[in-house]
Design a protein around this motif. Structure first.
Motif, PDB file in Angstrom:
ATOM      1  N   ALA A  97       0.835  -1.203   0.000  1.00  0.00           N
ATOM      2  CA  ALA A  97       0.000   0.000   0.000  1.00  0.00           C
ATOM      3  C   ALA A  97       0.866   1.248   0.000  1.00  0.00           C
ATOM      4  O   ALA A  97       2.024   1.238   0.438  1.00  0.00           O
ATOM      5  CB  ALA A  97      -0.921   0.001   1.223  1.00  0.00           C
ATOM      6  N   VAL A  98       0.277   2.339  -0.475  1.00  0.00           N
ATOM      7  CA  VAL A  98       0.944   3.630  -0.536  1.00  0.00           C
ATOM      8  C   VAL A  98       0.007   4.677   0.042  1.00  0.00           C
ATOM      9  O   VAL A  98      -1.197   4.679  -0.253  1.00  0.00           O
ATOM     10  CB  VAL A  98       1.315   4.011  -1.988  1.00  0.00           C
ATOM     11  CG1 VAL A  98       1.903   5.417  -2.048  1.00  0.00           C
ATOM     12  CG2 VAL A  98       2.284   2.998  -2.581  1.00  0.00           C
ATOM     13  N   GLY A  99       0.561   5.567   0.856  1.00  0.00           N
ATOM     14  CA  GLY A  99      -0.233   6.676   1.367  1.00  0.00           C
ATOM     15  C   GLY A  99      -0.520   6.563   2.849  1.00  0.00           C
ATOM     16  O   GLY A  99       0.024   5.726   3.559  1.00  0.00           O
ATOM     17  N   GLY A 100      -1.421   7.421   3.320  1.00  0.00           N
ATOM     18  CA  GLY A 100      -1.707   7.485   4.737  1.00  0.00           C
ATOM     19  C   GLY A 100      -0.602   8.236   5.456  1.00  0.00           C
ATOM     20  O   GLY A 100       0.231   8.910   4.853  1.00  0.00           O
ATOM     21  N   GLU A 101      -0.578   8.104   6.764  1.00  0.00           N
ATOM     22  CA  GLU A 101       0.404   8.804   7.585  1.00  0.00           C
ATOM     23  C   GLU A 101       0.964   7.839   8.615  1.00  0.00           C
ATOM     24  O   GLU A 101       0.394   6.789   8.864  1.00  0.00           O
ATOM     25  CB  GLU A 101      -0.234  10.016   8.273  1.00  0.00           C
ATOM     26  CG  GLU A 101      -1.154   9.661   9.437  1.00  0.00           C
ATOM     27  CD  GLU A 101      -2.348   8.807   9.053  1.00  0.00           C
ATOM     28  OE1 GLU A 101      -2.684   7.897   9.842  1.00  0.00           O
ATOM     29  OE2 GLU A 101      -2.959   9.030   7.996  1.00  0.00           O
ATOM     30  N   MET A 102       2.087   8.191   9.209  1.00  0.00           N
ATOM     31  CA  MET A 102       2.700   7.329  10.212  1.00  0.00           C
ATOM     32  C   MET A 102       2.257   7.764  11.609  1.00  0.00           C
ATOM     33  O   MET A 102       3.067   8.105  12.466  1.00  0.00           O
ATOM     34  CB  MET A 102       4.224   7.333  10.066  1.00  0.00           C
ATOM     35  CG  MET A 102       4.709   6.608   8.837  1.00  0.00           C
ATOM     36  SD  MET A 102       6.519   6.392   8.780  1.00  0.00           S
ATOM     37  CE  MET A 102       7.041   8.081   8.442  1.00  0.00           C
ATOM     38  N   SER A 103       0.954   7.740  11.821  1.00  0.00           N
ATOM     39  CA  SER A 103       0.415   8.034  13.147  1.00  0.00           C
ATOM     40  C   SER A 103       0.585   6.814  14.034  1.00  0.00           C
ATOM     41  O   SER A 103       0.836   5.692  13.559  1.00  0.00           O
ATOM     42  CB  SER A 103      -1.066   8.389  13.053  1.00  0.00           C
ATOM     43  OG  SER A 103      -1.808   7.257  12.614  1.00  0.00           O
ATOM     44  N   VAL A 104       0.447   7.012  15.337  1.00  0.00           N
ATOM     45  CA  VAL A 104       0.547   5.891  16.272  1.00  0.00           C
ATOM     46  C   VAL A 104      -0.477   4.824  15.944  1.00  0.00           C
ATOM     47  O   VAL A 104      -0.145   3.626  15.871  1.00  0.00           O
ATOM     48  CB  VAL A 104       0.386   6.391  17.726  1.00  0.00           C
ATOM     49  CG1 VAL A 104       0.238   5.200  18.690  1.00  0.00           C
ATOM     50  CG2 VAL A 104       1.577   7.244  18.136  1.00  0.00           C
ATOM     51  N   GLU A 105      -1.705   5.227  15.712  1.00  0.00           N
ATOM     52  CA  GLU A 105      -2.761   4.238  15.466  1.00  0.00           C
ATOM     53  C   GLU A 105      -2.530   3.484  14.161  1.00  0.00           C
ATOM     54  O   GLU A 105      -2.758   2.273  14.099  1.00  0.00           O
ATOM     55  CB  GLU A 105      -4.133   4.923  15.461  1.00  0.00           C
ATOM     56  CG  GLU A 105      -4.576   5.426  16.820  1.00  0.00           C
ATOM     57  CD  GLU A 105      -4.587   4.319  17.868  1.00  0.00           C
ATOM     58  OE1 GLU A 105      -5.070   3.213  17.561  1.00  0.00           O
ATOM     59  OE2 GLU A 105      -4.089   4.545  18.994  1.00  0.00           O
ATOM     60  N   ARG A 106      -2.076   4.172  13.121  1.00  0.00           N
ATOM     61  CA  ARG A 106      -1.850   3.478  11.853  1.00  0.00           C
ATOM     62  C   ARG A 106      -0.653   2.537  11.950  1.00  0.00           C
ATOM     63  O   ARG A 106      -0.683   1.430  11.412  1.00  0.00           O
ATOM     64  CB  ARG A 106      -1.660   4.471  10.714  1.00  0.00           C
ATOM     65  CG  ARG A 106      -1.662   3.776   9.326  1.00  0.00           C
ATOM     66  CD  ARG A 106      -1.534   4.763   8.193  1.00  0.00           C
ATOM     67  NE  ARG A 106      -2.710   5.609   8.038  1.00  0.00           N
ATOM     68  CZ  ARG A 106      -3.801   5.243   7.377  1.00  0.00           C
ATOM     69  NH1 ARG A 106      -3.882   4.034   6.835  1.00  0.00           N
ATOM     70  NH2 ARG A 106      -4.810   6.073   7.255  1.00  0.00           N
ATOM     71  N   LEU A 107       0.396   2.962  12.632  1.00  0.00           N
ATOM     72  CA  LEU A 107       1.547   2.083  12.803  1.00  0.00           C
ATOM     73  C   LEU A 107       1.180   0.849  13.617  1.00  0.00           C
ATOM     74  O   LEU A 107       1.583  -0.274  13.289  1.00  0.00           O
ATOM     75  CB  LEU A 107       2.690   2.845  13.475  1.00  0.00           C
ATOM     76  CG  LEU A 107       3.466   3.809  12.567  1.00  0.00           C
ATOM     77  CD1 LEU A 107       4.340   4.740  13.394  1.00  0.00           C
ATOM     78  CD2 LEU A 107       4.310   3.047  11.549  1.00  0.00           C
ATOM     79  N   LYS A 108       0.416   1.020  14.682  1.00  0.00           N
ATOM     80  CA  LYS A 108      -0.027  -0.128  15.478  1.00  0.00           C
ATOM     81  C   LYS A 108      -0.790  -1.116  14.602  1.00  0.00           C
ATOM     82  O   LYS A 108      -0.551  -2.330  14.648  1.00  0.00           O
ATOM     83  CB  LYS A 108      -0.924   0.343  16.617  1.00  0.00           C
ATOM     84  CG  LYS A 108      -0.205   0.941  17.809  1.00  0.00           C
ATOM     85  CD  LYS A 108      -1.179   1.573  18.777  1.00  0.00           C
ATOM     86  CE  LYS A 108      -2.285   0.615  19.210  1.00  0.00           C
ATOM     87  NZ  LYS A 108      -3.269   1.288  20.096  1.00  0.00           N
ATOM     88  N   LEU A 109      -1.728  -0.607  13.812  1.00  0.00           N
ATOM     89  CA  LEU A 109      -2.510  -1.482  12.938  1.00  0.00           C
ATOM     90  C   LEU A 109      -1.612  -2.186  11.931  1.00  0.00           C
ATOM     91  O   LEU A 109      -1.755  -3.393  11.673  1.00  0.00           O
ATOM     92  CB  LEU A 109      -3.588  -0.676  12.215  1.00  0.00           C
ATOM     93  CG  LEU A 109      -4.447  -1.449  11.214  1.00  0.00           C
ATOM     94  CD1 LEU A 109      -5.234  -2.556  11.906  1.00  0.00           C
ATOM     95  CD2 LEU A 109      -5.398  -0.497  10.480  1.00  0.00           C
ATOM     96  N   ALA A 110      -0.661  -1.447  11.357  1.00  0.00           N
ATOM     97  CA  ALA A 110       0.231  -2.029  10.356  1.00  0.00           C
ATOM     98  C   ALA A 110       1.004  -3.217  10.925  1.00  0.00           C
ATOM     99  O   ALA A 110       1.036  -4.300  10.317  1.00  0.00           O
ATOM    100  CB  ALA A 110       1.201  -0.964   9.841  1.00  0.00           C
ATOM    101  N   TYR A 111       1.617  -3.039  12.079  1.00  0.00           N
ATOM    102  CA  TYR A 111       2.419  -4.120  12.649  1.00  0.00           C
ATOM    103  C   TYR A 111       1.563  -5.330  13.000  1.00  0.00           C
ATOM    104  O   TYR A 111       1.988  -6.482  12.818  1.00  0.00           O
ATOM    105  CB  TYR A 111       3.189  -3.625  13.869  1.00  0.00           C
ATOM    106  CG  TYR A 111       4.394  -2.799  13.489  1.00  0.00           C
ATOM    107  CD1 TYR A 111       5.547  -3.400  13.009  1.00  0.00           C
ATOM    108  CD2 TYR A 111       4.369  -1.413  13.581  1.00  0.00           C
ATOM    109  CE1 TYR A 111       6.655  -2.649  12.635  1.00  0.00           C
ATOM    110  CE2 TYR A 111       5.467  -0.648  13.208  1.00  0.00           C
ATOM    111  CZ  TYR A 111       6.602  -1.275  12.737  1.00  0.00           C
ATOM    112  OH  TYR A 111       7.691  -0.528  12.361  1.00  0.00           O
TER     113      TYR A 111
END
Length: 227
Positions: free
Chosen positions: A27-41
């Motif tokens: 995927a491409v885009g979004g931001e490296m917020s805490v919540e998005r990083l948590k979901l990603a991992y």
């Protein structure tokens, strides 16, 4: 086929997109917020660039089996001598900054990455192990912990064996805390010397599925260790 993210906190399932990924780019885009990083991992992804932000789930995937770490005789001697002192979460920003300054091909730790992982650290999800020689920081490693997963991001050294000592200290801690999966993304000569292996994306996602069911807490002991 690459998914383009908008503001919605969402990622495509890497299991369903596996055959369409180009070298693991999901995927491409979004931001490296805490919540998005948590979901990603928790979904098996990690970011690799910041302009734009790209999210990856490579195949194969590097891991360190916490029960099958290989320690050479010379490294074991270095540990026994007690030349190094290890701490946890005492100098997180210094460790990340040192990793960013370490010359390596395709270095990805830019200022936006440093700020993002500092936010993760402040929120209690990113952690560091520091390796000291007297009062000088000579090595370290940092990464993200969530449930039973620890995702190692980067490591550095300024003295021989310092990063390996820091990594071994981390492995001991993860074992004690009951972690199930130590992700290192890709195997390097240093981690291979410690027994790191590659597994397929599917194998990794299977292990991750079990790991995120665990109720582990990193909860480091703030006292020093001479291991």
């Amino acid at each position: 086929m690459v998914a383009f993210l908008e503001n919605k906190l969402w990622f495509p399932d890497p299991r369903h997109y596996g055959e369409y990924m180009d070298n693991g780019l999901l995927a491409v885009g979004g931001e490296m917020s805490v919540e998005r990083l948590k979901l990603a991992y928790r979904m098996g992804l990690f970011p690799w660039t910041d302009r734009p932000v790209t999210w990856w789930c490579p195949d194969p995937r590097g891991i360190i089996d916490l029960n099958n770490v290989r320690i050479s005789r010379s490294l074991a001697r270095a540990r026994r001598k007690g030349v190094f002192r290890c701490t946890m979460n005492q100098s997180f920003e210094e460790v990340v900054t040192a990793c960013a300054k370490t010359p390596r091909p395709g270095s990805w730790i830019t200022e936006p990455f440093i700020r993002a992982y500092l936010r993760m650290h402040q929120a209690g999800y990113a952690h560091s192990v520091e390796c000291w020689q007297e009062d000088v920081l000579v090595g370290g490693i940092y990464g993200v912990a969530t449930a039973g997963l620890f995702a190692g991001e980067s490591m550095f050294y300024r003295a021989s064996n310092a990063s390996k000592i820091a990594l071994l200290h981390l492995v001991d801690h993860l074992r004690v805390r009951g972690y199930q999966l130590f992700d290192i993304q890709m195997v390097t000569p240093v981690t291979e010397s410690l027994g790191a292996i590659q597994i397929t994306r599917e194998q990794y996602l299977d292990r991750l599925q079990d790991a995120v069911k665990c109720a582990c807490t990193f909860a480091p002991d703030v006292s020093d260790s001479n291991k």
